[in-house]
Write a protein that holds these residues in place. Structure first.
Motif, PDB file in Angstrom:
ATOM      1  N   GLU A 303      50.234  40.226  60.708  1.00 47.61           N
ATOM      2  CA  GLU A 303      51.630  40.054  60.289  1.00 47.61           C
ATOM      3  C   GLU A 303      52.624  40.386  61.395  1.00 47.61           C
ATOM      4  O   GLU A 303      53.655  39.732  61.545  1.00 47.61           O
ATOM      5  CB  GLU A 303      51.895  40.926  59.055  1.00 47.61           C
ATOM      6  CG  GLU A 303      53.195  40.612  58.351  1.00 47.61           C
ATOM      7  CD  GLU A 303      53.347  41.417  57.079  1.00 47.61           C
ATOM      8  OE1 GLU A 303      53.548  42.643  57.184  1.00 47.61           O
ATOM      9  OE2 GLU A 303      53.256  40.835  55.990  1.00 47.61           O
ATOM     10  N   ASP A 304      52.310  41.410  62.175  1.00 45.71           N
ATOM     11  CA  ASP A 304      53.221  41.849  63.238  1.00 45.71           C
ATOM     12  C   ASP A 304      52.601  41.479  64.587  1.00 45.71           C
ATOM     13  O   ASP A 304      51.567  42.022  64.989  1.00 45.71           O
ATOM     14  CB  ASP A 304      53.432  43.365  63.149  1.00 45.71           C
ATOM     15  CG  ASP A 304      54.500  43.864  64.118  1.00 45.71           C
ATOM     16  OD1 ASP A 304      54.823  43.136  65.079  1.00 45.71           O
ATOM     17  OD2 ASP A 304      55.003  44.987  63.924  1.00 45.71           O
ATOM     18  N   LEU A 328      38.926  49.553  62.587  1.00 45.70           N
ATOM     19  CA  LEU A 328      39.835  48.812  63.459  1.00 45.70           C
ATOM     20  C   LEU A 328      41.285  49.202  63.197  1.00 45.70           C
ATOM     21  O   LEU A 328      42.054  49.481  64.136  1.00 45.70           O
ATOM     22  CB  LEU A 328      39.656  47.312  63.234  1.00 45.70           C
ATOM     23  CG  LEU A 328      40.635  46.391  63.974  1.00 45.70           C
ATOM     24  CD1 LEU A 328      40.462  46.525  65.476  1.00 45.70           C
ATOM     25  CD2 LEU A 328      40.444  44.933  63.539  1.00 45.70           C
ATOM     26  N   CYS A 329      41.671  49.217  61.944  1.00 43.67           N
ATOM     27  CA  CYS A 329      43.070  49.513  61.607  1.00 43.67           C
ATOM     28  C   CYS A 329      43.445  50.948  61.950  1.00 43.67           C
ATOM     29  O   CYS A 329      44.582  51.226  62.366  1.00 43.67           O
ATOM     30  CB  CYS A 329      43.315  49.231  60.120  1.00 43.67           C
ATOM     31  SG  CYS A 329      43.348  47.469  59.732  1.00 43.67           S
ATOM     32  N   LYS A 333      46.542  51.727  64.457  1.00 45.43           N
ATOM     33  CA  LYS A 333      47.629  52.208  63.594  1.00 45.43           C
ATOM     34  C   LYS A 333      48.171  51.070  62.702  1.00 45.43           C
ATOM     35  O   LYS A 333      49.364  50.751  62.724  1.00 45.43           O
ATOM     36  CB  LYS A 333      48.754  52.821  64.419  1.00 45.43           C
ATOM     37  CG  LYS A 333      48.343  54.094  65.156  1.00 45.43           C
ATOM     38  CD  LYS A 333      49.508  54.692  65.924  1.00 45.43           C
ATOM     39  CE  LYS A 333      49.126  56.053  66.515  1.00 45.43           C
ATOM     40  NZ  LYS A 333      47.890  56.034  67.333  1.00 45.43           N
ATOM     41  N   ALA A 334      47.247  50.479  61.976  1.00 49.27           N
ATOM     42  CA  ALA A 334      47.611  49.373  61.087  1.00 49.27           C
ATOM     43  C   ALA A 334      46.942  49.559  59.728  1.00 49.27           C
ATOM     44  O   ALA A 334      46.145  50.492  59.525  1.00 49.27           O
ATOM     45  CB  ALA A 334      47.185  48.040  61.701  1.00 49.27           C
ATOM     46  N   THR A 335      47.276  48.704  58.794  1.00 53.88           N
ATOM     47  CA  THR A 335      46.632  48.676  57.483  1.00 53.88           C
ATOM     48  C   THR A 335      46.277  47.212  57.185  1.00 53.88           C
ATOM     49  O   THR A 335      46.732  46.305  57.876  1.00 53.88           O
ATOM     50  CB  THR A 335      47.553  49.210  56.372  1.00 53.88           C
ATOM     51  OG1 THR A 335      48.723  48.373  56.291  1.00 53.88           O
ATOM     52  CG2 THR A 335      47.972  50.640  56.636  1.00 53.88           C
ATOM     53  N   TYR A 336      45.483  47.013  56.136  1.00 51.19           N
ATOM     54  CA  TYR A 336      45.164  45.641  55.741  1.00 51.19           C
ATOM     55  C   TYR A 336      45.183  45.527  54.224  1.00 51.19           C
ATOM     56  O   TYR A 336      45.018  46.519  53.496  1.00 51.19           O
ATOM     57  CB  TYR A 336      43.805  45.205  56.298  1.00 51.19           C
ATOM     58  CG  TYR A 336      42.612  45.848  55.629  1.00 51.19           C
ATOM     59  CD1 TYR A 336      42.000  45.250  54.520  1.00 51.19           C
ATOM     60  CD2 TYR A 336      42.090  47.058  56.095  1.00 51.19           C
ATOM     61  CE1 TYR A 336      40.913  45.836  53.905  1.00 51.19           C
ATOM     62  CE2 TYR A 336      41.001  47.641  55.486  1.00 51.19           C
ATOM     63  CZ  TYR A 336      40.407  47.024  54.393  1.00 51.19           C
ATOM     64  OH  TYR A 336      39.330  47.622  53.778  1.00 51.19           O
ATOM     65  N   GLU A 337      45.387  44.323  53.758  1.00 49.79           N
ATOM     66  CA  GLU A 337      45.348  44.059  52.325  1.00 49.79           C
ATOM     67  C   GLU A 337      44.796  42.655  52.087  1.00 49.79           C
ATOM     68  O   GLU A 337      44.903  41.772  52.937  1.00 49.79           O
ATOM     69  CB  GLU A 337      46.738  44.173  51.699  1.00 49.79           C
ATOM     70  CG  GLU A 337      47.744  43.153  52.194  1.00 49.79           C
ATOM     71  CD  GLU A 337      49.117  43.317  51.558  1.00 49.79           C
ATOM     72  OE1 GLU A 337      49.754  42.286  51.266  1.00 49.79           O
ATOM     73  OE2 GLU A 337      49.544  44.483  51.371  1.00 49.79           O
ATOM     74  N   ILE A 344      45.336  40.261  55.305  1.00 47.74           N
ATOM     75  CA  ILE A 344      46.551  40.445  56.096  1.00 47.74           C
ATOM     76  C   ILE A 344      46.499  41.821  56.774  1.00 47.74           C
ATOM     77  O   ILE A 344      46.295  42.847  56.120  1.00 47.74           O
ATOM     78  CB  ILE A 344      47.805  40.350  55.221  1.00 47.74           C
ATOM     79  CG1 ILE A 344      47.867  38.960  54.549  1.00 47.74           C
ATOM     80  CG2 ILE A 344      49.063  40.585  56.037  1.00 47.74           C
ATOM     81  CD1 ILE A 344      49.003  38.802  53.576  1.00 47.74           C
ATOM     82  N   ILE A 345      46.687  41.838  58.076  1.00 50.87           N
ATOM     83  CA  ILE A 345      46.729  43.078  58.853  1.00 50.87           C
ATOM     84  C   ILE A 345      48.177  43.321  59.243  1.00 50.87           C
ATOM     85  O   ILE A 345      48.837  42.444  59.816  1.00 50.87           O
ATOM     86  CB  ILE A 345      45.832  42.978  60.102  1.00 50.87           C
ATOM     87  CG1 ILE A 345      44.367  42.777  59.687  1.00 50.87           C
ATOM     88  CG2 ILE A 345      45.978  44.237  60.957  1.00 50.87           C
ATOM     89  CD1 ILE A 345      43.424  42.563  60.852  1.00 50.87           C
ATOM     90  N   LYS A 346      48.665  44.489  58.899  1.00 49.65           N
ATOM     91  CA  LYS A 346      50.090  44.786  59.172  1.00 49.65           C
ATOM     92  C   LYS A 346      50.221  46.183  59.773  1.00 49.65           C
ATOM     93  O   LYS A 346      49.340  47.041  59.626  1.00 49.65           O
ATOM     94  CB  LYS A 346      50.901  44.685  57.885  1.00 49.65           C
ATOM     95  CG  LYS A 346      50.398  45.559  56.742  1.00 49.65           C
ATOM     96  CD  LYS A 346      51.248  45.391  55.490  1.00 49.65           C
ATOM     97  CE  LYS A 346      51.113  43.990  54.919  1.00 49.65           C
ATOM     98  NZ  LYS A 346      51.877  43.844  53.659  1.00 49.65           N
ATOM     99  N   ARG A 347      51.340  46.390  60.446  1.00 48.54           N
ATOM    100  CA  ARG A 347      51.595  47.676  61.079  1.00 48.54           C
ATOM    101  C   ARG A 347      51.736  48.764  60.008  1.00 48.54           C
ATOM    102  O   ARG A 347      52.370  48.564  58.980  1.00 48.54           O
ATOM    103  CB  ARG A 347      52.858  47.615  61.939  1.00 48.54           C
ATOM    104  CG  ARG A 347      53.213  48.915  62.658  1.00 48.54           C
ATOM    105  CD  ARG A 347      54.445  48.734  63.534  1.00 48.54           C
ATOM    106  NE  ARG A 347      54.171  47.824  64.624  1.00 48.54           N
ATOM    107  CZ  ARG A 347      53.542  48.159  65.753  1.00 48.54           C
ATOM    108  NH1 ARG A 347      53.103  49.395  65.928  1.00 48.54           N
ATOM    109  NH2 ARG A 347      53.375  47.263  66.704  1.00 48.54           N
ATOM    110  N   LYS A 348      51.141  49.926  60.305  1.00 46.49           N
ATOM    111  CA  LYS A 348      51.233  51.046  59.369  1.00 46.49           C
ATOM    112  C   LYS A 348      52.640  51.617  59.392  1.00 46.49           C
ATOM    113  O   LYS A 348      53.222  51.826  60.459  1.00 46.49           O
ATOM    114  CB  LYS A 348      50.224  52.143  59.750  1.00 46.49           C
ATOM    115  CG  LYS A 348      50.165  53.300  58.768  1.00 46.49           C
ATOM    116  CD  LYS A 348      49.168  54.337  59.217  1.00 46.49           C
ATOM    117  CE  LYS A 348      47.744  53.810  59.167  1.00 46.49           C
ATOM    118  NZ  LYS A 348      46.743  54.856  59.501  1.00 46.49           N
TER     119      LYS A 348
END
Length: 349
Positions: A303-304, A328-329, A333-337, A344-348
Motif C-alpha cells: 500500500e505504501d 517480514l512485516c 515495520k509493517a502489517t498485513y491484512e 495488503i501490506i501497509k506501514r505500521k
C-alpha cells in the motif's frame, strides 16, 4: 409493428435506451396485465413465450380505444399502437421477471436418464479417509460419513459425480470432458485440477477450496438459462490456487477469500527449492514479494510505496505463508491484512 421492430424495442428497453415516455408507459402498464397463463408456460420454450407476446400485440392494437389516463396525451391515431407496444414489452418483462424468481435445480445427467444399475454409491463408514478412483483415473478422498455417487461409465461429453459431506478431488485432465461435482448447493466444474469440497454439518454452507488449477463454481439451484442470458444473472465464479468460496445457502451468495493455510502451488516449490527460494540476504522487498507471488499465486499489494526502500535478511523456508508474512512485516515495520483474495501490506501506524 413488424416482428423485427418488436425485437428491437425489447432490446432497447432491456439496454435502457428507451425514451422516458416509453419507459413510463411500460411501468404504468406493468401491474395491469393478466398473470393467469404464466404457470402454463414451459420456461424452456422461448418460441412459445415470444409467440404469446406477439399475439398480445395484435390483440391490443385491434382492441377498442379506452380512456385510460396513461394514454390521454397521445393522439387517437397512435393510442392503439402505443398500447400494443407497451403491453408487449410489459408482458415480456413480466414473464422474464417470473422466470427470474423461479429457480431451476440442476441434476447430473446420470441420475436423470440412466438406470439405477448404472449408478455406483460409496459411503465412508470408517474412521479414516477413503480413496475412490473413477474410470478416467480421477479420484476423491472421502472424509468420514461422506458419500459419492457416480456412473459406471462417464458420458462422452461430461464427467459427473455427486458428493455429500467432504471430499478432496484430484481430476485427470480431459479438455473435451469437463468434470462436474454436484454437492448440496454448489456445482464445481473443472478440466483437470485438485480441490476440496466441504458441506457444513448444518447444511447451511458449502465451501470449495482450490489446491491446484482453476475451477468454476455455481449454485445448484439457479435462475433459468434464458433469463441469465438476458439479464446477466449467472452467479458462477472462478477460483485459482489458494482461493476458496463459501456458498451461504439462505442468502444464495458466494463469499470468496483465501484458504486458511495457503500452500506452494507447484511440487518443486514444496521440496528442496523452498529453502533456497526463501533464504534472503539483504534482499529488496520487491524480490521477496515477487517470490511470494510466484510460490503461492496470490496477489500481494504494497500500500505504501516507501516500504520498497526496505531490505530483508532471513530464512523463511520452514515457515507457513502467514508466518513468513509475520517475520517480514516485523522486520520492515509493517502489517498485513487479507482483503478478498489479496494480501495488503501497509506501514505500521
Amino acid at each position: 409493428m413488424s416482428r423485427e421492430a418488436f425485437h428491437l424495442l425489447l432490446d432497447r428497453y432491456l439496454q435502457g435506451t428507451c425514451t422516458d415516455e416509453e419507459k413510463r408507459i411500460v411501468e404504468e402498464l406493468y401491474g395491469m396485465l393478466d398473470k393467469e397463463d404464466l404457470d402454463e408456460i414451459n420456461p424452456r420454450e422461448i418460441n412459445t413465450m415470444e409467440q404469446k407476446l406477439w399475439d398480445r400485440i395484435h390483440v391490443d392494437i385491434s382492441a377498442p380505444e379506452t380512456t385510460n389516463p396513461v394514454f390521454l396525451k397521445h393522439s387517437r391515431r397512435s393510442a392503439g399502437m402505443w398500447r400494443g407496444i407497451a403491453a408487449a414489452v410489459a408482458g415480456f418483462l413480466l414473464i422474464t421477471g417470473y422466470l427470474f424468481f423461479k429457480e431451476e435445480t440442476h441434476i447430473p445427467t446420470f441420475l436423470a436418464v440412466q438406470s439405477v444399475q448404472d449408478v455406483k454409491e460409496c459411503t465412508n463408514t470408517s474412521g479414516k479417509p477413503e480413496k475412490i478412483t473413477f474410470e478416467d483415473g480421477s479420484s476423491v478422498v472421502l472424509e468420514k460419513n461422506a458419500v459419492v455417487k457416480y456412473p459406471a461409465h462417464f458420458n462422452s461429453d461430461v464427467r459427473e459425480v455427486t458428493l455429500e459431506g467432504a471430499g478432496f478431488f484430484e481430476i485427470s485432465k480431459d479438455a473435451s470432458r469437463p468434470f462436474m461435482v454436484y454437492s448440496k448447493d454448489v456445482i464445481t466444474k473443472v478440466l483437470g485440477t485438485s480441490f476440496m469440497i466441504r458441506t457444513s454439518a448444518s447444511g447451511k454452507s458449502t465451501e470449495v477450496s482450490v489446491h491446484t488449477g482453476k475451477v468454476q463454481v455455481s449454485p445448484v439451484s439457479g435462475r433459468l438459462a434464458i433469463v441469465k442470458g438476458i439479464l446477466g444473472t449467472d452467479k458462477a465464479i472462478f477460483l485459482t490456487p489458494n482461493q476458496k468460496a463459501v456458498f451461504i445457502s439462505d442468502q444464495k451468495v458466494f463469499e470468496k477469500t483465501l484458504v486458511s493455510n495457503p500452500e506452494p502451488v507447484t511440487a518443486e516449490l514444496r521440496s528442496a527449492e523452498v529453502k533456497e527460494a526463501f533464504a534472503f540476504n539483504d534482499a529488496p522487498l520487491t524480490e521477496v514479494i515477487a517470490q511470494l507471488k510466484k510460490t503461492y499465486e496470490i496477489d500481494f499489494i504494497v500500500e505504501d510505496g516507501a516500504l520498497y526502500n526496505n531490505t530483508f535478511t532471513g530464512d523463511l523456508s520452514e515457515q507457513s505463508l502467514y508466518n513468513k508474512l509475520d517475520f517480514l512485516c516485523e522486520s520492515i515495520k509493517a502489517t498485513y491484512e487479507i482483503s478478498g483474495t489479496s494480501i495488503i501490506i501497509k506501514r505500521k501506524k
